[in-house]
Scaffold this motif. Sequence first.
Motif, PDB file in Angstrom:
ATOM      1  N   TYR A 103       0.830  -1.205   0.000  1.00 44.93           N
ATOM      2  CA  TYR A 103       0.000   0.000   0.000  1.00 44.93           C
ATOM      3  C   TYR A 103       0.865   1.256   0.000  1.00 44.93           C
ATOM      4  O   TYR A 103       0.613   2.193  -0.760  1.00 44.93           O
ATOM      5  CB  TYR A 103      -0.930   0.005   1.208  1.00 44.93           C
ATOM      6  CG  TYR A 103      -1.671   1.305   1.360  1.00 44.93           C
ATOM      7  CD1 TYR A 103      -2.827   1.566   0.639  1.00 44.93           C
ATOM      8  CD2 TYR A 103      -1.181   2.315   2.190  1.00 44.93           C
ATOM      9  CE1 TYR A 103      -3.494   2.777   0.749  1.00 44.93           C
ATOM     10  CE2 TYR A 103      -1.833   3.530   2.309  1.00 44.93           C
ATOM     11  CZ  TYR A 103      -2.992   3.747   1.582  1.00 44.93           C
ATOM     12  OH  TYR A 103      -3.631   4.951   1.679  1.00 44.93           O
ATOM     13  N   THR A 104       1.876   1.254   0.872  1.00 49.18           N
ATOM     14  CA  THR A 104       2.758   2.435   0.974  1.00 49.18           C
ATOM     15  C   THR A 104       3.462   2.696  -0.357  1.00 49.18           C
ATOM     16  O   THR A 104       3.566   3.842  -0.795  1.00 49.18           O
ATOM     17  CB  THR A 104       3.798   2.217   2.083  1.00 49.18           C
ATOM     18  OG1 THR A 104       3.108   1.970   3.318  1.00 49.18           O
ATOM     19  CG2 THR A 104       4.690   3.437   2.237  1.00 49.18           C
ATOM     20  N   LYS A 105       3.933   1.626  -0.950  1.00 48.95           N
ATOM     21  CA  LYS A 105       4.612   1.760  -2.250  1.00 48.95           C
ATOM     22  C   LYS A 105       3.659   2.321  -3.296  1.00 48.95           C
ATOM     23  O   LYS A 105       4.005   3.246  -4.038  1.00 48.95           O
ATOM     24  CB  LYS A 105       5.137   0.393  -2.696  1.00 48.95           C
ATOM     25  CG  LYS A 105       5.883   0.425  -4.022  1.00 48.95           C
ATOM     26  CD  LYS A 105       6.398  -0.965  -4.376  1.00 48.95           C
ATOM     27  CE  LYS A 105       7.119  -0.930  -5.731  1.00 48.95           C
ATOM     28  NZ  LYS A 105       7.609  -2.288  -6.106  1.00 48.95           N
ATOM     29  N   HIS A 132       0.879   3.977  -2.677  1.00 45.32           N
ATOM     30  CA  HIS A 132       0.498   5.336  -2.268  1.00 45.32           C
ATOM     31  C   HIS A 132       1.534   6.358  -2.733  1.00 45.32           C
ATOM     32  O   HIS A 132       1.183   7.398  -3.304  1.00 45.32           O
ATOM     33  CB  HIS A 132       0.361   5.393  -0.748  1.00 45.32           C
ATOM     34  CG  HIS A 132       0.109   6.775  -0.226  1.00 45.32           C
ATOM     35  ND1 HIS A 132      -1.129   7.381  -0.256  1.00 45.32           N
ATOM     36  CD2 HIS A 132       0.965   7.699   0.322  1.00 45.32           C
ATOM     37  CE1 HIS A 132      -1.031   8.591   0.251  1.00 45.32           C
ATOM     38  NE2 HIS A 132       0.220   8.812   0.605  1.00 45.32           N
ATOM     39  N   ASP A 133       2.804   6.027  -2.486  1.00 47.60           N
ATOM     40  CA  ASP A 133       3.875   6.931  -2.909  1.00 47.60           C
ATOM     41  C   ASP A 133       3.909   7.057  -4.426  1.00 47.60           C
ATOM     42  O   ASP A 133       4.135   8.150  -4.956  1.00 47.60           O
ATOM     43  CB  ASP A 133       5.224   6.421  -2.393  1.00 47.60           C
ATOM     44  CG  ASP A 133       5.318   6.479  -0.878  1.00 47.60           C
ATOM     45  OD1 ASP A 133       4.505   7.202  -0.270  1.00 47.60           O
ATOM     46  OD2 ASP A 133       6.200   5.814  -0.310  1.00 47.60           O
ATOM     47  N   LEU A 134       3.685   5.921  -5.098  1.00 45.94           N
ATOM     48  CA  LEU A 134       3.717   5.928  -6.565  1.00 45.94           C
ATOM     49  C   LEU A 134       2.565   6.743  -7.137  1.00 45.94           C
ATOM     50  O   LEU A 134       2.770   7.666  -7.935  1.00 45.94           O
ATOM     51  CB  LEU A 134       3.654   4.490  -7.092  1.00 45.94           C
ATOM     52  CG  LEU A 134       3.496   4.326  -8.611  1.00 45.94           C
ATOM     53  CD1 LEU A 134       4.747   4.833  -9.330  1.00 45.94           C
ATOM     54  CD2 LEU A 134       3.215   2.882  -8.978  1.00 45.94           C
ATOM     55  N   ASN A 169       0.608   8.887  -5.855  1.00 43.82           N
ATOM     56  CA  ASN A 169       0.546  10.297  -5.473  1.00 43.82           C
ATOM     57  C   ASN A 169       1.809  11.072  -5.820  1.00 43.82           C
ATOM     58  O   ASN A 169       1.930  12.247  -5.479  1.00 43.82           O
ATOM     59  CB  ASN A 169       0.264  10.421  -3.975  1.00 43.82           C
ATOM     60  CG  ASN A 169      -1.126   9.943  -3.611  1.00 43.82           C
ATOM     61  OD1 ASN A 169      -2.112  10.617  -3.896  1.00 43.82           O
ATOM     62  ND2 ASN A 169      -1.215   8.772  -3.007  1.00 43.82           N
ATOM     63  N   SER A 170       2.725  10.408  -6.494  1.00 42.70           N
ATOM     64  CA  SER A 170       3.947  11.099  -6.911  1.00 42.70           C
ATOM     65  C   SER A 170       3.655  12.041  -8.073  1.00 42.70           C
ATOM     66  O   SER A 170       2.732  11.822  -8.864  1.00 42.70           O
ATOM     67  CB  SER A 170       5.013  10.083  -7.339  1.00 42.70           C
ATOM     68  OG  SER A 170       4.614   9.399  -8.520  1.00 42.70           O
ATOM     69  N   SER A 171       4.439  13.096  -8.175  1.00 39.25           N
ATOM     70  CA  SER A 171       4.238  14.077  -9.245  1.00 39.25           C
ATOM     71  C   SER A 171       4.447  13.448 -10.607  1.00 39.25           C
ATOM     72  O   SER A 171       3.741  13.779 -11.564  1.00 39.25           O
ATOM     73  CB  SER A 171       5.194  15.257  -9.057  1.00 39.25           C
ATOM     74  OG  SER A 171       6.548  14.798  -9.046  1.00 39.25           O
ATOM     75  N   TYR A 227      -4.393   0.435  -5.723  1.00 44.21           N
ATOM     76  CA  TYR A 227      -4.264   1.403  -4.630  1.00 44.21           C
ATOM     77  C   TYR A 227      -5.633   1.760  -4.056  1.00 44.21           C
ATOM     78  O   TYR A 227      -5.821   1.775  -2.824  1.00 44.21           O
ATOM     79  CB  TYR A 227      -3.554   2.648  -5.133  1.00 44.21           C
ATOM     80  CG  TYR A 227      -3.544   3.803  -4.154  1.00 44.21           C
ATOM     81  CD1 TYR A 227      -2.855   3.715  -2.953  1.00 44.21           C
ATOM     82  CD2 TYR A 227      -4.243   4.974  -4.433  1.00 44.21           C
ATOM     83  CE1 TYR A 227      -2.852   4.766  -2.046  1.00 44.21           C
ATOM     84  CE2 TYR A 227      -4.237   6.033  -3.535  1.00 44.21           C
ATOM     85  CZ  TYR A 227      -3.545   5.925  -2.342  1.00 44.21           C
ATOM     86  OH  TYR A 227      -3.548   6.966  -1.455  1.00 44.21           O
ATOM     87  N   LYS A 275      -7.034   1.054  -0.364  1.00 43.32           N
ATOM     88  CA  LYS A 275      -7.516   2.155   0.477  1.00 43.32           C
ATOM     89  C   LYS A 275      -8.800   1.771   1.213  1.00 43.32           C
ATOM     90  O   LYS A 275      -9.075   2.279   2.293  1.00 43.32           O
ATOM     91  CB  LYS A 275      -7.775   3.398  -0.380  1.00 43.32           C
ATOM     92  CG  LYS A 275      -6.542   4.235  -0.646  1.00 43.32           C
ATOM     93  CD  LYS A 275      -6.848   5.384  -1.574  1.00 43.32           C
ATOM     94  CE  LYS A 275      -7.721   6.422  -0.939  1.00 43.32           C
ATOM     95  NZ  LYS A 275      -7.916   7.588  -1.825  1.00 43.32           N
TER      96      LYS A 275
END
Length: 535
Positions: A43-45, A47-49, A51-53, A286, A290
Amino acid sequence: MSSLRLLLGLIPSTLKIEQAEKALIDEFEKLQVFTKSDLLAKYTKLHDLVNSSSFVQKRKEIESLKYKNSEEYSREKEFLSLQKAKDILLYFKTISGSMLKRFRDLDGSQKIRDFEEIESFIKSNTFRQRRKMKPITFKDSDEYRKLLEYKSLRKDPEIKAFLKAPSNLTKSQAILKFEELGIFIKSPGFLAKKNMKPITFKDTEEYKKLLEYNRLKNSLEIKEYYRFKSSKEYANFLNIDGSARLARYNELKEYVATPAFKERKNYLLDTKRFEKTEEYKDAQEYEKLKKNEDIIWYFKVKDSDKFDVLKKKELTFIDDFNSDTLDTNKWLTNFYWGDKLLKDHYSVENDLHAYTEKDNFEIRNSLLKIHTKPQRITGKVWSASSGFKTREFSYTSGLINSGKSFRQMYGVFSAKIKLGNPVARNNFWMLADKITPHIDICRTSNNKVWTDFVADPGRFSKSSIGPRYANDFYIYTLEWTQDKLVWKINGQEIFRQTSDVPQVPMYILLAGGLDKPISGMTTMEVDWVKVFQFR
């Protein structure tokens, strides 16, 4: 208010406290395990992916793609424009027709070379002059000029004289010439020439060539050849064939026919193209995660103060008496100094009981039971004035302590205990190396449950609650900080001490006993003992 609740017994039930504490610990442990879980890592991976720019930008780029704004569209548009262009259409019509083939078959052939040679002659000045010739008669011939010469010589006096009187004398050149001409004009050739018809242009070789030229010129083959050669179609063919324009057309035609172009075009025309990307799969996964109950729970509790009570302390000692026998690595079954110096059990002056090594202990169903029972026994007793002496006792009991294995300064010291008969002296307390400080976390005596603090032999304080708290399991706790001692039962404060707070490590003791006679046996039951240190 707390005193009134204690008086009325309106404190939280032990079962509910334990259930709540267990649930909290289980949930906290679940949180700790889940923090390291593959699911959360995934999930964290994601989430970071997601929501990354870079991901947001890429998604925006994919979703904003339009076929009309693409290079593929521009190139296909150019191809379609060329495909409909008149010169390109005419070119392909020309190369697919038969006329160009027939033209090429004739072009440069002997037939064309012959025709163009005749045509070149027909158009020459020589031919044009020849065509304008006047008719040729006898008078235009050499024969006629010779006839005139003959007639002229005949009038010559010498010739006339010779004709009148021929002589065998040597003849002059004039006579010889005259005789020669006379013979000539009487020859069949001359006579034929004299009788010739006038010669016109139509009697010439040039005229024959003209006839051949006209025949060739009017032949369908030659007419088609030169008509095509001078046509706009052929001019267009020459202009397009081998041109950069045709090369571009062929390049684009080949390009729009490639699988790569078709795939890219379909991709750009697909309004749901993002849904077919790996990024979409990541985004969907993702979104699914969530909504995962464990994920929702994790983020709800991870930064809350729910577990602060657990985070603020660390378990440093525990015994839940799950084995069949007492854990002697943790507990001495004697006073600490009795074990260390006397190597024997002893009691103090007011005790009506003697402590035994093991006869008064029982562990069953994860409960430690310390029995105080009537029993005749000889044992040692300590007196501050007279030291150790032997005495007969009418009761026996048991005592355990952690003096050898565990000591701690400050923290939370807690046990779940059913104290038993409030007239007996059952005790959960703490000592250091000396007699004081002495802390009774809980004890029974005089039909009450007591909490005591003895700073030194001359100074002590205590508090009591009703006997009802001796007849069931309760959780007795001492919270010890640098500046205060707080006694609690089932989380409800009983007593507080803010002066003379001990500043030395202390160990824990559990013991039964009597300072007044009772009938029968009494038992103190201990479910567990736990000690925590503040973080």
